[in-house]
Enzyme design. Structure first.
Site, mmCIF file in Angstrom:
data_model
loop_
_atom_site.group_PDB
_atom_site.id
_atom_site.type_symbol
_atom_site.label_atom_id
_atom_site.label_comp_id
_atom_site.label_asym_id
_atom_site.label_seq_id
_atom_site.Cartn_x
_atom_site.Cartn_y
_atom_site.Cartn_z
ATOM 1 N N LYS A 36 0.822 -1.212 0.000
ATOM 2 C CA LYS A 36 0.000 0.000 0.000
ATOM 3 C C LYS A 36 0.856 1.262 0.000
ATOM 4 O O LYS A 36 1.801 1.373 0.756
ATOM 5 C CB LYS A 36 -0.897 -0.014 1.244
ATOM 6 C CG LYS A 36 -1.953 1.060 1.248
ATOM 7 C CD LYS A 36 -3.308 0.458 1.596
ATOM 8 C CE LYS A 36 -4.427 1.452 1.505
ATOM 9 N NZ LYS A 36 -4.733 1.931 0.180
ATOM 10 N N GLY A 41 6.281 0.746 5.945
ATOM 11 C CA GLY A 41 7.198 -0.187 5.279
ATOM 12 C C GLY A 41 7.339 0.091 3.799
ATOM 13 O O GLY A 41 8.437 0.043 3.240
ATOM 14 N N CYS A 42 6.237 0.413 3.157
ATOM 15 C CA CYS A 42 6.254 0.665 1.712
ATOM 16 C C CYS A 42 6.995 1.956 1.390
ATOM 17 O O CYS A 42 7.691 2.052 0.384
ATOM 18 C CB CYS A 42 4.837 0.690 1.168
ATOM 19 S SG CYS A 42 3.981 -0.890 1.425
ATOM 20 N N THR A 43 6.858 2.943 2.272
ATOM 21 C CA THR A 43 7.577 4.198 2.093
ATOM 22 C C THR A 43 9.079 3.967 2.236
ATOM 23 O O THR A 43 9.868 4.389 1.381
ATOM 24 C CB THR A 43 7.083 5.251 3.114
ATOM 25 O OG1 THR A 43 5.685 5.473 2.882
ATOM 26 C CG2 THR A 43 7.841 6.557 2.970
ATOM 27 N N GLY A 46 10.401 2.133 -0.850
ATOM 28 C CA GLY A 46 10.506 3.030 -2.002
ATOM 29 C C GLY A 46 11.692 3.971 -1.884
ATOM 30 O O GLY A 46 12.419 4.205 -2.849
#
Length: 153
Positions: A36, A41-43, A46
């Site tokens: 998401k 975590g995704c930030t 990235g």
């Protein structure tokens, strides 16, 4: 799936582009699936790919992030963190199913269906040469980079 040619697929991408796997013959691709936009975590993931982007480019590799979020969500996420690579919107789970990344996960004590954080490397001929599943974010971008360096050297 390893060492097999990946079936061509097309997805809408940020920056008004369309990603078409067939157009990347002759390029090494790093395709990472994440759950998401704008979650911790995704930030972090990235940002780690962003910070190593020049090193990936020097090896002739293109990076693409994929989630089920909308293009609008992707555009905001990409702009906020200045990602130099495109994000692909897979709202219909086309690529998710192709790569088998949809899993049942526990979220706050409930079973939910979502993307298992995974990364795939597709070589210049369109073959899948490496995959990481159930990825732990910290250091992952460098692990992928190290793998690519070992293939180029």
């Amino acid at each position: 799936m390893l060492n097999q040619t990946i079936t061509a697929f097309t997805l809408p991408a940020t920056s008004g582009k369309t990603f078409d796997l067939a157009e990347f013959k002759g390029k090494t691709l790093v395709i990472y699936f994440y759950p998401k936009d704008s979650t911790p975590g995704c930030t972090t993931q990235g940002i780690q790919f962003r910070d190593a982007y020049a090193e990936f480019q020097a090896l002739g590799a293109e990076i693409f992030g994929v989630s089920r979020d909308s293009l609008k969500s992707h555009e905001n996420f990409k702009a906020k963190y200045s990602f130099p690579f495109e994000l692909l919107s897979d709202s219909e789970e086309l690529a998710c199913n192709l790569f088998g990344v949809m899993k049942m996960k526990n979220m706050y004590g409930k079973q939910v269906r979502g993307i298992e954080r995974s990364t795939f490397i597709i070589d210049k001929e369109g073959k899948l040469i490496h995959e990481w599943r159930g990825v732990k974010v910290d250091g992952h971008a460098h692990e992928v980079l190290a793998f690519l360096k070992s293939k180029v050297a």
